[in-house]
Design an enzyme around this catalytic site. Structure first.
Site, short mmCIF file in Angstrom:
data_model
loop_
_atom_site.label_atom_id
_atom_site.label_comp_id
_atom_site.label_asym_id
_atom_site.label_seq_id
_atom_site.Cartn_x
_atom_site.Cartn_y
_atom_site.Cartn_z
CB SER A 8 -0.87 0.00 1.27
OG SER A 8 -1.40 1.27 1.55
CE1 TYR A 11 -3.89 0.49 3.94
CE2 TYR A 11 -5.26 -1.42 4.40
CZ TYR A 11 -4.60 -0.60 3.50
OH TYR A 11 -4.65 -0.89 2.16
P1 NAP Z 1 -11.96 -4.82 -0.73
O1 NAP Z 1 -12.75 -4.32 -1.87
O2 NAP Z 1 -12.35 -4.46 0.66
O3 NAP Z 1 -11.82 -6.42 -0.86
C1 NAP Z 1 -11.11 -7.09 0.15
C2 NAP Z 1 -11.31 -8.58 -0.08
O4 NAP Z 1 -10.63 -9.29 0.97
C3 NAP Z 1 -12.78 -8.98 -0.01
O5 NAP Z 1 -13.04 -9.99 -0.97
C4 NAP Z 1 -12.89 -9.54 1.40
O6 NAP Z 1 -13.92 -10.49 1.54
C5 NAP Z 1 -11.55 -10.22 1.53
N1 NAP Z 1 -11.24 -10.52 2.93
C6 NAP Z 1 -11.22 -9.67 3.97
N2 NAP Z 1 -10.90 -10.32 5.09
C7 NAP Z 1 -10.72 -11.63 4.76
C8 NAP Z 1 -10.38 -12.81 5.48
N3 NAP Z 1 -10.15 -12.78 6.80
N4 NAP Z 1 -10.29 -13.98 4.81
C9 NAP Z 1 -10.53 -14.02 3.48
N5 NAP Z 1 -10.86 -12.94 2.71
C10 NAP Z 1 -10.95 -11.77 3.38
O7 NAP Z 1 -10.46 -4.33 -0.88
P2 NAP Z 1 -9.62 -3.93 -2.17
O8 NAP Z 1 -9.66 -2.46 -2.36
O9 NAP Z 1 -9.96 -4.84 -3.30
O10 NAP Z 1 -8.15 -4.25 -1.61
C11 NAP Z 1 -7.57 -5.53 -1.78
C12 NAP Z 1 -6.18 -5.44 -1.19
O11 NAP Z 1 -5.50 -4.30 -1.74
C13 NAP Z 1 -6.19 -5.23 0.33
O12 NAP Z 1 -5.07 -5.89 0.90
C14 NAP Z 1 -5.99 -3.71 0.46
O13 NAP Z 1 -5.40 -3.37 1.71
C15 NAP Z 1 -5.06 -3.46 -0.68
N6 NAP Z 1 -5.01 -2.10 -1.18
C16 NAP Z 1 -6.16 -1.46 -1.59
C17 NAP Z 1 -6.04 -0.16 -2.13
C18 NAP Z 1 -7.22 0.62 -2.60
O14 NAP Z 1 -7.07 1.84 -2.80
N7 NAP Z 1 -8.38 0.01 -2.80
C19 NAP Z 1 -4.80 0.44 -2.25
C20 NAP Z 1 -3.67 -0.24 -1.77
C21 NAP Z 1 -3.79 -1.51 -1.26
P3 NAP Z 1 -15.30 -10.06 2.29
O15 NAP Z 1 -16.01 -9.17 1.35
O16 NAP Z 1 -15.98 -11.36 2.55
O17 NAP Z 1 -14.89 -9.34 3.56
C1 GCO Z 2 -6.97 5.25 3.12
C2 GCO Z 2 -7.07 4.31 1.96
C3 GCO Z 2 -5.70 3.79 1.58
C4 GCO Z 2 -5.83 2.80 0.45
C5 GCO Z 2 -4.50 2.27 0.05
C6 GCO Z 2 -3.56 3.32 -0.45
O1 GCO Z 2 -7.88 5.24 3.97
O2 GCO Z 2 -5.97 5.99 3.15
O3 GCO Z 2 -7.94 3.24 2.25
O4 GCO Z 2 -5.10 3.20 2.69
O5 GCO Z 2 -6.60 1.72 0.83
O6 GCO Z 2 -3.93 1.47 1.03
O7 GCO Z 2 -2.44 2.67 -1.00
#
Ligand code: NAP
Ligand code: GCO
Length: 264
Positions: A145, A158
């Site tokens: 992230s 986080y």
């Molecule tokens: P999201 O839309 O919240 O999806 C997260 C997924 O993880 C969902 O399918 C959720 O399932 C699953 N999950 C959560 N807890 C779990 C557990 N204990 N066991 C199995 N599955 C679980 O998140 P996203 O935005 O796609 O993010 C995916 C990854 O990228 C995460 O690691 C997040 O921190 C990272 N990330 C996101 C962003 C962003 O801007 N979106 C940026 C940087 C990094 P449920 O729906 O059943 O909870």
């Molecule tokens: C926040 C956002 C970010 C993104 C991502 C950025 O609240 O700042 O959720 O943390 O999820 O991790 O890289």
């Protein structure tokens, strides 16, 4: 030149990939030829995920599993090996966030975020590495992230987890590189998924959410990322094209980490 990005014959497990970033990454890996396996906590979401993959012409194997449950993860990996094959590519994607000012956050909430975002990648990686060693190698991709590098208000747990995940990535690379296992990270910028939906809600007066405006001013690309922006980088790190890349965090952020931000 042999297509170094071809994943034909490889089995990829993407955790938490019913939708969002995991779904986009799994779809890209499938597009490069990988067989896709994913998990989610709820059968309903697994079923929806399987249907969503099928709608793209991808026959994905979906399983219910909470990645924080070590026994369940070990059983899942054994089941995948029986039913699909040895896991060649692991993407530790499943993750949660709790946006709470630190002084208002309970230790229980803090531990829950650490459990999913840091302990689980340890658990799942530990479950798949032995078979990767026996098979002669493998790829592990941890979804880090911006918070692996930066802090901001309300995301202490986080950021601590994602900072730790960056160092877990480097340690797996250090400890298992000798077995032809490459462990790298992808550090997405701000991506339009359900996880960030609260930060993009249109205001009652129809204006953009203040955080939405903030991120656009911090992003040279002047846009939020799409989950699909992460597919190509994931294929690269999952493929032979990255066989000498190890312990690296590939930031896919539109330039956020390079930029001081647009002058107001
Ligand atoms: P999201 O839309 O919240 O999806 C997260 C997924 O993880 C969902 O399918 C959720 O399932 C699953 N999950 C959560 N807890 C779990 C557990 N204990 N066991 C199995 N599955 C679980 O998140 P996203 O935005 O796609 O993010 C995916 C990854 O990228 C995460 O690691 C997040 O921190 C990272 N990330 C996101 C962003 C962003 O801007 N979106 C940026 C940087 C990094 P449920 O729906 O059943 O909870
Ligand atoms: C926040 C956002 C970010 C993104 C991502 C950025 O609240 O700042 O959720 O943390 O999820 O991790 O890289």
């Amino acid at each position: 030149m042999k297509n170094q990005f071809d994943l034909t014959g490889r089995v990829a497990l993407v955790t938490g990939a019913s939708y969002g970033i995991g779904f986009a990454i799994a779809s890209a890996l499938a597009g490069a030829g990988a067989a896709i396996v994913f998990n989610d906590i709820k059968q309903e979401l697994v079923d929806k995920g399987v249907a969503a993959y099928q709608a793209q012409g991808i026959t994905a194997h979906g399983y219910v599993c909470d990645v924080t449950d070590e026994d369940a993860v070990n059983e899942l990996v054994a089941k995948i090996e029986r039913e699909v094959g040895v896991i060649d590519i692991l993407v530790n994607n499943a993750g949660i966030i709790k946006r709470i000012p630190m002084l208002e956050m309970s230790a229980k909430d803090f531990r829950q975020v650490i459990d999913v975002d840091l302990n689980a990648p340890f658990i799942v990686s530990k479950a798949v590495i032995p078979s990767m060693i026996r098979k002669g190698g493998g790829k592990i991709i941890n979804i880090c992230s911006m918070m692996s590098e930066l802090g901001r208000e309300t995301v202490s747990a986080y950021a601590a987890a994602k900072g730790g995940l960056k160092m877990l990535t480097r340690n797996i690379a250090s400890e298992y590189g000798q077995y032809n296992i490459q462990c790298n990270g992808i550090g997405p910028g701000y991506i339009a998924t359900p996880q960030t939906a609260p930060l993009r809600e249109v205001q009652p007066d129809g204006s953009k959410h203040p955080f939405d405006q903030f991120i656009l001013a911090k992003t040279p690309a002047n846009r939020w990322g799409e989950a699909g922006d992460l597919g190509g980088p994931a294929v690269f790190l999952a493929s032979s094209a990255s066989d000498f890349v190890n312990g690296h965090i590939l930031y896919v952020d539109g330039g956020i980490l390079a930029y001081i931000g647009k002058q107001p």
